[in-house]
Design an enzyme around this catalytic site. Sequence first.
Site, short mmCIF file in Angstrom:
data_model
loop_
_atom_site.label_atom_id
_atom_site.label_comp_id
_atom_site.label_asym_id
_atom_site.label_seq_id
_atom_site.Cartn_x
_atom_site.Cartn_y
_atom_site.Cartn_z
N LYS A 1 -6.79 21.94 10.65
CA LYS A 1 -6.87 22.53 11.99
C LYS A 1 -6.94 24.04 11.86
CE LYS A 1 -5.84 21.62 16.63
NZ LYS A 1 -5.34 20.60 17.53
N TRP B 1 -11.00 21.32 14.63
CA TRP B 1 -10.84 20.47 13.46
C TRP B 1 -11.93 20.71 12.42
CZ3 TRP B 1 -6.31 18.46 12.99
CH2 TRP B 1 -5.59 18.03 14.12
N THR C 1 0.85 -1.18 0.00
CA THR C 1 0.00 0.00 0.00
C THR C 1 0.89 1.24 0.00
OG1 THR C 1 -1.76 1.15 1.20
CG2 THR C 1 -0.18 -0.05 2.54
N GLU D 1 -4.60 -2.96 4.95
CA GLU D 1 -4.25 -3.62 6.21
C GLU D 1 -5.41 -4.42 6.80
OE1 GLU D 1 -3.71 -0.60 5.26
OE2 GLU D 1 -1.75 0.18 5.89
#
Lengths: 539, 539
Positions: free
Chosen positions: A435, A440, A181, A326
């Site tokens: 940010k 956020w 990946t 994963e």
Amino acid sequence: MKHSSLTMGQMIKRAETFFAKKEIISRTAGGMQTFTYKEMAERTRRLASSLQRLGIKRGEKVGTFAWNHHRHLEAYFAIPCSGAVLHTINIRLSSQHISYIINHAEDKILLIDEELVPLIEQCRDELSNVKAFIIMSDHKEPPTTTLSPAYNYERLLEEADPNYQYPDDLDENDPAGMCYTSATTGNPKGVIYSHRAIVLHSLALGLADSVGVSEKDIALPIVPMFHVNAWGLPFAGVWFGTKLIMPGPAFTPKLIAELIEEYKITITAGVPTIWLGLLKELQAKKYDLSSLRSILCGGSAAPKAMIRVFEEQYKIPFLHAYGMTETSPLATVSNLKSYQENIDLEKKLELRSKQGLLVPGLEMKVVNEKGVEVEWDGKQMGELCLRGPWIVTEYYNDERTASSFKDGWLHTGDVVTIDEEGLLKIVDRTKDLIKSGGEWISSVDIENALMANEAIFEAAVIGIPSEKWQERPLAYVVLHEQYKGKVTVEEVLQPLSAQFAKWWIPDDVIFINEIPKTSVGKFLKRDLREKYQMDKINQ
Amino acid sequence: MKHSSLTMGQMIKRAETFFAKKEIISRTAGGMQTFTYKEMAERTRRLASSLQRLGIKRGEKVGTFAWNHHRHLEAYFAIPCSGAVLHTINIRLSSQHISYIINHAEDKILLIDEELVPLIEQCRDELSNVKAFIIMSDHKEPPTTTLSPAYNYERLLEEADPNYQYPDDLDENDPAGMCYTSATTGNPKGVIYSHRAIVLHSLALGLADSVGVSEKDIALPIVPMFHVNAWGLPFAGVWFGTKLIMPGPAFTPKLIAELIEEYKITITAGVPTIWLGLLKELQAKKYDLSSLRSILCGGSAAPKAMIRVFEEQYKIPFLHAYGMTETSPLATVSNLKSYQENIDLEKKLELRSKQGLLVPGLEMKVVNEKGVEVEWDGKQMGELCLRGPWIVTEYYNDERTASSFKDGWLHTGDVVTIDEEGLLKIVDRTKDLIKSGGEWISSVDIENALMANEAIFEAAVIGIPSEKWQERPLAYVVLHEQYKGKVTVEEVLQPLSAQFAKWWIPDDVIFINEIPKTSVGKFLKRDLREKYQMDKINQ
């Protein structure tokens, strides 16, 4: 006990024994070809015997460099069932990364699509372990290539043993598959899938409450077989006797629509950009896609606006899912709970746009920057951590393992919220989150809102440096052809104010012709950030 | 690696986390009670903590002696998730067999339904290992029983720790469950189910291509929880968040029909005699059972005639399956293949009356008396042998292991045919097959043909000694009330000649009022054979 081992040999055996007549229809350079599972199983044994003759030993890696077709499918079983490791190589990587991963995996043999041979010839001199190249082609002529020694796939099969027997002493924890990946920086990272992981992941795909892959399905895996095992569909599909349509090389939205219509596809799978492309095609021409029971969509967050058009205008059910290399990849699926079926359509669409519920068999937690689990209120953001039998526990021979795997958990790098019902929603990649003024901002949320605008084809939002606020959002927008030059920045941003706080609204909009994408179709925001820097310098 | 272990703790955790609001509706002596999964999970933790306080250690057996209700369901998880072994005891066995299996399993604690306490009191003096009795009752009064020490279930839970934590170091191969099955002669034989077997069996139950147990289901397990874990439905149901309706003690066909109607049951499960009873009820009174998507039927072969009436007259889909205590039990399910959906109705019914296709994850072979595999032609008979992750590999501390488990295969004692499509059909138990003139006759086939006669409620066929032919078939027949005394032997046998060779037709028919049945509702042919001998002697 050996006979209860979760190894892959049982999958192909079941297909051959119980579904001998069921078909695989494969598109290659030469056109459409049909194989029964009986034929496919024999060809798979022949391939396995050929690999043995070429000297492949237990645990050695065999690389594949190919599109989605029957030969690649044969390799999917011949390699692991004979005890070797199936290493699927992403054909869209740079030459440098391709040779890196072939060397890092120590691939001993490569199976290469004839039309992709030049890409391997390019890096031939870098490859240190490869002992043989098998060229996959519709003809049986000796390959014309500088690669050496090179064999013709069909010729090898012709000369091989049709009665080859797979070893019966494989352990379920033996390596079966391998995939790399892309990393944010540096070389790609590899993971190993065990037989056990692939078998259990296939069971998970077959659950009525997840994707429900079934013998009754006619499946079209658009997601490439070099990308997380085409999400496991070839494995589950063969095991359950599903009719498979393999779309082959260089497919277009038009071809996808034609395949769905002609073969009465019930389930197909791919990343959002594929479905955006298909939507364009559907808007240009009429197709009968009513056979579809599900479009499985993952890889990156699907815009709610796109899901709406598919479901409301074309009556095609969308199945939003989440996973990564994963995680084999299936981790969550956005099926509604029974008591959510009666809520109003808009709210339902909202829920189904989330990535959904954790699949049985896995565990998850969401932690903030201090490592503390966040509340399940649909608002608090944190990094998603996963573990379970098909979540890998390390990168293959890679120091970067330490930063992603901690205390037995995979730290996904994805920022999510979980609502009171346990439904997961991807907010952003940790690195893409913006940010601003200590708070956020989710780039994904703004992108989805932008893409709900009928003038906008694609949109990507990045954070740019701000002295006052640390970062501020900036939107890159691709307009539909007919809107080009006719839409202003204000018209793009104005609709967002209904949905977001003022400080979430991007400071500016830049119109471009295409969003750069990764080799698997995800927005490549790193490139946009670089582009922004370059443009700044060039101003 | 521990976190990827296939242990049962994840099942109850998933129900509590994601399906906290979903319900379990339980019928007990006191009436109907409703619990959410949140409540059930807390009660389960409390029960586990109580068992710890009473001194239960890792791997020790806890027996349950109970009907299907919420407390039994709590025991289904509290016992194995805390590391002990859930031993479900068949309440219908003789006192002698009950004390045998409690002693043989070395049960340390027994959980007993209040109304069943007398059955245990009866054999109290025989029980050598039991240290405590927990009486399951709707009230909290101290139990009035000669059993000692005896505790009240609800009182224990009240005093227990609601925050008890299940151990996280169980191994997937640790024992989780235990069940005894009747033997032809001698004491019952016990088997142990591992955590891994139960988890994988639950995944198999959830597959779209098997039973497809789902969160969207409303399930009514009629098959007793003391009979092969109620076929695994409580385990899979809780894991997937299925709404469960527990029918409680002493249910009748009328009650079953009422529960299905009232709770809009989508799936129910039980042995054929249950559904024969339900049919009688449906013929007497009108119910709306249209919510049912499946009646899962196994334990013994369901008569085709019965399946026909359910499907054609009542439009209730039947799902015929096969399994046994030794197989957890799900081994085959009679789903049609996609290309069989278009054949004519009669042929389809014929196929769906078979026990069907092997479930993914298992292996099978069918061998003749010489141990040679028979052909898959739908005609050749042989004994079914099975192996796989949820097929047990031995009887618990029992010498009879040697005769049923050979070379890693379970020899089921069931005679079957497999057709060209791989569909399995139970022909008979090896011991019930009739050998006449050197050829085999299937008692089950004749019984099914007899039961297609509208005058006949039940029929059982046994082989009786014959000097000339070795054995000859004899039919025992129970007529429907309105036909009693009005049907002749000839009228019973005549319709068979269209279907069977002459030598298959029973030599005689004996009309009786009821076929004797085993504790789990199967025809008890041993008793019929004994009855025949006795009648012969008394003549």
